[in-house]
Design a protein around this motif. Sequence first.
Motif, mmCIF file in Angstrom:
data_model
loop_
_atom_site.group_PDB
_atom_site.id
_atom_site.type_symbol
_atom_site.label_atom_id
_atom_site.label_comp_id
_atom_site.label_asym_id
_atom_site.label_seq_id
_atom_site.Cartn_x
_atom_site.Cartn_y
_atom_site.Cartn_z
ATOM 1 N N GLN A 16 -6.857 4.003 9.114
ATOM 2 C CA GLN A 16 -6.036 4.771 9.599
ATOM 3 C C GLN A 16 -4.949 4.638 8.752
ATOM 4 O O GLN A 16 -4.020 5.630 8.285
ATOM 5 N N LYS A 17 -4.257 3.748 8.398
ATOM 6 C CA LYS A 17 -3.185 3.309 7.493
ATOM 7 C C LYS A 17 -3.262 3.785 6.069
ATOM 8 O O LYS A 17 -2.716 4.504 5.552
ATOM 9 N N LEU A 38 0.721 -1.371 0.081
ATOM 10 C CA LEU A 38 -0.029 -0.050 -0.092
ATOM 11 C C LEU A 38 0.929 1.105 -0.152
ATOM 12 O O LEU A 38 0.576 2.151 -0.810
ATOM 13 N N ARG A 39 1.741 1.264 0.786
ATOM 14 C CA ARG A 39 2.763 2.722 1.069
ATOM 15 C C ARG A 39 3.374 2.671 -0.463
ATOM 16 O O ARG A 39 3.416 3.729 -0.916
ATOM 17 N N ALA A 68 -5.169 -0.374 -8.712
ATOM 18 C CA ALA A 68 -5.622 -1.250 -7.492
ATOM 19 C C ALA A 68 -4.946 -2.107 -6.743
ATOM 20 O O ALA A 68 -3.793 -2.384 -7.346
ATOM 21 N N VAL A 69 -5.170 -2.319 -5.589
ATOM 22 C CA VAL A 69 -4.479 -3.187 -4.706
ATOM 23 C C VAL A 69 -5.302 -4.189 -4.109
ATOM 24 O O VAL A 69 -6.469 -3.942 -3.593
ATOM 25 N N ASN A 70 -4.617 -5.532 -4.172
ATOM 26 C CA ASN A 70 -5.611 -6.675 -3.490
ATOM 27 C C ASN A 70 -5.380 -6.723 -2.229
ATOM 28 O O ASN A 70 -4.236 -6.643 -1.689
ATOM 29 N N LEU A 71 -6.485 -7.006 -1.391
ATOM 30 C CA LEU A 71 -6.332 -7.066 0.154
ATOM 31 C C LEU A 71 -6.573 -8.584 0.414
ATOM 32 O O LEU A 71 -7.355 -9.211 -0.220
#
Length: 407
Positions: free
Chosen positions: A255-256, A219-220, A240-243
Amino acid sequence: MIKILVIEDEESVRENILDLLEAENYDTISAANGKMGLHLAFSEAPDLILCDLMMPEVDGYGVLTALREQILTATIPFIFLTARSARSDFRQGMDLGADDYLTKPFTRAELLNAIVSRLSKQATLKQYINPKNLTHETKAVSPEAQKLEMYLRHTLERRDFRQFQIYYQPIVHINSGKIIAAESLLRWQHPELGMVSPTQVIPIAESTGLIVPIGEWILRSVCKQTKLWHDAGFSFLHIAVNLSVCELIQPEFSQKIIKFLLNNNLVADRIGLELTESMIMQNVDSALQNIQKVNSLGVQIAIDDFGTGYSSLVYLKQLPVNTLKIDRYFIQNVASDPQKAAITTALIQMAHNMNLKVIAEGVETEQELEFLRTYNCDAMQGFLFSRPLPAPEFEKMLIEDKRLVGA
């Protein structure tokens, strides 16, 4: 009690350090040379090692190299003590895997701060990297998987994120043919194993909780890279980021996201989170709460591999979803398979009726693309246009304005 090994050939220095540590209620063991230090490290398994750099026979570099080569000692926090302050000495030690570097003479406060900092970081990592958290089912894995897990643990405990890379697979608007987004995908280039397949890494990382620190790094990194592309003139780009469910149910997850967006001055709707149906259903309440929080910021939510899970339309309606991604199983041979065609067209129509965008995954042939175009699918990704690419190669496609043929 925390056990600290002190390896120092100067007796007066060694005794001063031991007195200081014992006054702070640390359990201490000591060695007067590198060879003896290695023996104690292997036999006593200390929680932290303080080691002089310049010693006869086996110096600090030799001690550290030997420790990092052994499974039982590879992740023990290691702090160099040295009178040498040259940048090259510092860099050599850090490259070998040292955690910190104190230049003599150092103060009591400097030593204690270094020790507390390293022990605190190690304790934080162990919250996520703990074999006791594994279920019986997780432990019953093949020797290959166990080996991968071991290497992955060592990589993360040493925080060697340089081994990880993020690839980007373009997502293309079907009618205009333009790249509008990309899905970020993890790759692991291990120095001994080589490139490890994501299909091997991700299940192990998710089942052990190791995915949490990995996911935070992704993510960062994605937020930072996305901002760079926006500043370069590609402000339309959505990444897009997979979670995983482990990440999504973390209390501080939203919050992150906020922190990463603010740190990069990034518009929230240019970052997307991809969740699978089955993942959401594992913990509906926690998932729903965190999804709603991040979506309220503007972060886009996509349901990945749609059609292969077991969510009900009731839950789908409750979720603040922006996009459905149709699993490649339904896309493969969709133009010639009546059942897949019926399901795919129904999914597209249902999504559009709910004001959702639709992305088809795994598009590999012109026939599949033409079918999707005919039934008004919004976007596609797949080898027909591009495989996942390292950031520089993906950026080259953006600069060249590569487009889908026939659009």
